[in-house]
Design a protein around this motif. Sequence first.
Motif, PDB file in Angstrom:
ATOM      1  N   LEU A  84     -14.847  31.629  30.061  1.00 62.54           N
ATOM      2  CA  LEU A  84     -15.130  30.242  29.703  1.00 62.54           C
ATOM      3  C   LEU A  84     -16.618  29.971  29.901  1.00 62.54           C
ATOM      4  CD1 LEU A  84     -12.134  28.743  31.662  1.00 62.54           C
ATOM      5  CD2 LEU A  84     -12.255  29.081  29.201  1.00 62.54           C
ATOM      6  N   ILE A  85     -17.156  29.040  29.103  1.00 59.97           N
ATOM      7  CA  ILE A  85     -18.573  28.715  29.219  1.00 59.97           C
ATOM      8  C   ILE A  85     -18.721  27.609  30.263  1.00 59.97           C
ATOM      9  CG2 ILE A  85     -20.636  28.031  27.959  1.00 59.97           C
ATOM     10  CD1 ILE A  85     -19.340  30.588  26.881  1.00 59.97           C
ATOM     11  N   SER A 130     -20.949  25.454  31.415  1.00 59.55           N
ATOM     12  CA  SER A 130     -21.545  24.126  31.242  1.00 59.55           C
ATOM     13  C   SER A 130     -20.818  23.302  30.185  1.00 59.55           C
ATOM     14  CB  SER A 130     -23.015  24.264  30.869  1.00 59.55           C
ATOM     15  OG  SER A 130     -23.122  24.769  29.555  1.00 59.55           O
ATOM     16  N   MET A 131     -19.809  23.869  29.552  1.00 58.68           N
ATOM     17  CA  MET A 131     -19.121  23.128  28.503  1.00 58.68           C
ATOM     18  C   MET A 131     -17.830  22.496  29.024  1.00 58.68           C
ATOM     19  SD  MET A 131     -19.481  25.327  25.060  1.00 58.68           S
ATOM     20  CE  MET A 131     -21.057  25.762  24.385  1.00 58.68           C
ATOM     21  N   GLU A 157     -14.532  21.624  24.466  1.00 55.79           N
ATOM     22  CA  GLU A 157     -15.474  22.494  23.754  1.00 55.79           C
ATOM     23  C   GLU A 157     -15.069  23.959  23.882  1.00 55.79           C
ATOM     24  OE1 GLU A 157     -19.671  20.019  23.895  1.00 55.79           O
ATOM     25  OE2 GLU A 157     -19.039  21.031  25.714  1.00 55.79           O
ATOM     26  N   LEU A 172     -14.265  26.033  20.491  1.00 51.60           N
ATOM     27  CA  LEU A 172     -15.305  26.961  20.027  1.00 51.60           C
ATOM     28  C   LEU A 172     -14.746  28.252  19.424  1.00 51.60           C
ATOM     29  CD1 LEU A 172     -18.275  27.622  19.703  1.00 51.60           C
ATOM     30  CD2 LEU A 172     -18.362  28.306  22.087  1.00 51.60           C
ATOM     31  N   PRO A 173     -13.775  28.917  20.077  1.00 55.83           N
ATOM     32  CA  PRO A 173     -13.298  30.175  19.468  1.00 55.83           C
ATOM     33  C   PRO A 173     -12.247  29.980  18.377  1.00 55.83           C
ATOM     34  CG  PRO A 173     -12.352  29.906  21.661  1.00 55.83           C
ATOM     35  CD  PRO A 173     -13.160  28.676  21.385  1.00 55.83           C
ATOM     36  N   ILE A 186     -18.772  19.924  13.389  1.00 59.07           N
ATOM     37  CA  ILE A 186     -17.500  19.691  14.070  1.00 59.07           C
ATOM     38  C   ILE A 186     -17.166  18.201  14.050  1.00 59.07           C
ATOM     39  CG2 ILE A 186     -16.271  19.946  16.249  1.00 59.07           C
ATOM     40  CD1 ILE A 186     -18.375  22.155  16.922  1.00 59.07           C
ATOM     41  N   TRP A 205     -15.203  15.914  16.037  1.00 60.07           N
ATOM     42  CA  TRP A 205     -14.490  15.966  17.321  1.00 60.07           C
ATOM     43  C   TRP A 205     -13.204  15.165  17.299  1.00 60.07           C
ATOM     44  CZ3 TRP A 205     -14.719  19.690  20.424  1.00 60.07           C
ATOM     45  CH2 TRP A 205     -15.910  20.403  20.599  1.00 60.07           C
ATOM     46  N   ARG A 213     -15.841  19.479  32.909  1.00 64.92           N
ATOM     47  CA  ARG A 213     -16.664  20.668  32.707  1.00 64.92           C
ATOM     48  C   ARG A 213     -16.078  21.843  33.477  1.00 64.92           C
ATOM     49  NH1 ARG A 213     -20.844  19.622  29.810  1.00 64.92           N
ATOM     50  NH2 ARG A 213     -21.410  17.434  29.802  1.00 64.92           N
TER      51      ARG A 213
END
Lengths: 309, 505
Positions: free
Chosen positions: B91-92, B94-95, B99, B103-104, B112, B114, B137
């Motif tokens: 997982l990212i 800061s997202m 998100e 994302l994937p 996008i 939302w 987050r």
Amino acid sequence: MQADVAMEEWGVVLGVAAGAVRGSIPYLFVSLGECLTEKSGKINLGMEGVLLMGAMTAFAVSDQSGSPWLGLLAAAIVGAMLGAVHAGLTRFPKVNDVAAGIAMILFGSGLAFFFGKQFVAPMAPQLPLIDLGSWSASPAIHSALRISPLFFCGIALGFALHFVFQRTRWGLRVRAAGDDPLAARSIGIPVDRIRMTATVAGAGLAAVGGAHMTLYFPGIWSEGISGGQGLMAVALVIFARWNPLRCVAAALLFGGAQALGPSLQAAGQAGYYHLFNASPYVLTLALMALTCSRHGGVSGAPGALGRNG
Amino acid sequence: MRPPSIEVRGIRKRFGGVRALDGVDLRVEPGEFHALVGENGAGKSTLAKCMLGINAIDEGNMLVDGTLWSAGDPRLARQHGIGMVFQHFTLIPSMTIAENLSLPRPGLPAIIRWKEERERLRAFFANAPFQVDLDARISELSAGQKQKVEILKELYLGTKFLMLDEPTSVLTPDEAEEVLIRLRAMVNRGDLSVLLITHKFREVMKYADRVTVLRKGRTAGARSVSATCPEELAGMMMGETRTIEVVERDAKVGGPVVFAVAGLRTRGDKGVDVLHDLSLEVRAGEILGVAGISGNGQRELVEVIAGQRPYHQGRISVNGERYVPERECMQRLGIYVLPEVPLRNAAVPGMTVAENIALRQFDRPPFTHNGLLSYAAIRRAGAELINRFSVSPPSPDLPIETLSGGNVQRAILARELGGQEIRVLVAANPCFGLDFGAAAFIHNRLVDARNRGAAVLLISEDLDELLDLADRIVVMSAGRIVHESIRSQADQVEIGRHMAGHAAG
């Protein structure tokens, strides 16, 4: 007598405001370019070199072709090329971003000085200005409101970049690559390619900021033209916590600080204007001291900033 | 879409000269909860990565729904509903969760919208096994919550055959329970097949339908869980010939207090206090277990004791004498530390094994004569300890960074327990990531030190380990000791509740 003093103060304020608009343009473009680069996880300290190369190229092409717009385009292309060199060098795991960046400062400025030698004297065609002050009878206001179109482009760019980071697939991928490349790769994001694109685009934008310095009054090329603005803009990104909108605000602040000395001088305060000329540098130091805490970095930094591999 | 049936036959995989997989057979029916067990290095993770297509298969076949399938690309696997939750997070940080989930997603548009993405997520969450706050987050989440988001991400992307690589190793007992119960429920509904890679027999026995055992890259056997028992599985994992030595604990109760920490306060990496008036006492001949979810100050506590982190309030003492974390004082008071990630915290990676083993003693005889080092003596002593602690490969001259994690652990253990009289031993997650055999070896050494009268402070995220070894268990939460129980009264549920911080007040 009293009216004179009031006029004088008003003049300084107006001068600073106009200077903020004019002087913020290089900061705007370089910091937004650096913001994009750093969001992808790369640091490009070479922005100082990019700025100088942009300034020199814009001047030379504008002078030779007679079209300042062509000069602007050429500057962006040359900046992008320097960005590609930086991204290419630092693509390898053991190449340090900061070291390569310092080399790129020297390379870019050296190249600009070498090719710029023959252009030191003349004045090149300049970008047209947008006249917003024709309603006013006061020449001071009139001249303060003649604004470069690049200023509006820069502001728009800040908002555009914000939109890109929040609302586009590519922007999310840039953020992912900058924050955790390992995780980004595991969901199929081509990290190296994203970083290359971001660095190239970022340097191209920064070069536009350089072009402004020679395509705007007084429109001459000299070796001391940037005065370290490229490096200050990099520091500014940290102060703006990697947020494009805050970059815009910070660029205006720096532009204003830079205009403080000249405005005071124009208003007849000859005594301390050298001191005030140093205000952008003092501001940089002060902001760095304030924003970088003693215990571990600044919040908001991309997680993998400056780490390769 | 129903879960596919998955079968592999005779899979082989080499990495250089090492045979990671040497003939593996495995079959998972649609809607089955299948467990995969085996020692470290038996090839469990490699097998999963081969099935996902991250590693290419050298030999053998994989069948999906009965048709031959050549895995070669994780994205292709995804299209067939095959997905995996790895040991490391993907997982990212800061997202936000929204998100990270979007994302994937294949087909995510370049611009996008939302509102639409959220609509999609809401529809998914109506039937999801866990509920989460989409705007949180990742960096603000606990390890357990992240693990849930990892699983949700796979399900959101349409995974029907989900492989999980030791998913519960970062979870509290309660969280592990919740995750496995929810997955089990999805399997029962026929929405999902699960292949669970694990070390823990308890999980196998409680949740799985069938289990496959790997040993040295081969399938040692497959059983129906209802027709097997942990002893049989352990035997299959290790082969019949090996037996594990068990050092018995002396029955005697602890002696006087040897090691005492009183009112300790220290700051973490971010500059805020992470230990608040922490106090604890360890008696001679006692193992004090410190339980807790990682990130509650355990790492900082060990760093303070090892001298890696300053503290600004409190007192640490050994036998009443003030302890200063410097070499001379450590040696005089007989305090030894086995920190986590020893390659980083307790070794000089580029130095040889023998040099690393000599780090505590190198400046005194027999290693130093008249101010000059004797490498011969260092090598000789190193070789002897390498032999005694079964460090492999058994060479004193290799840089320690070339050893596997378990063997670095052994080498450092050899240095800390090698000869001297030990009054205090501090060990932090000493068996993290080690297999059965290696863990048993280290456990035995700890019990051994205890039996010889040392005060042992064992800090571990593995509650089973603590319940096994400790005479007393304290729970650390948010930089404080929040619970204490003695061995005979330790209650796993109660301790788990305190670990999760749910028992305040």
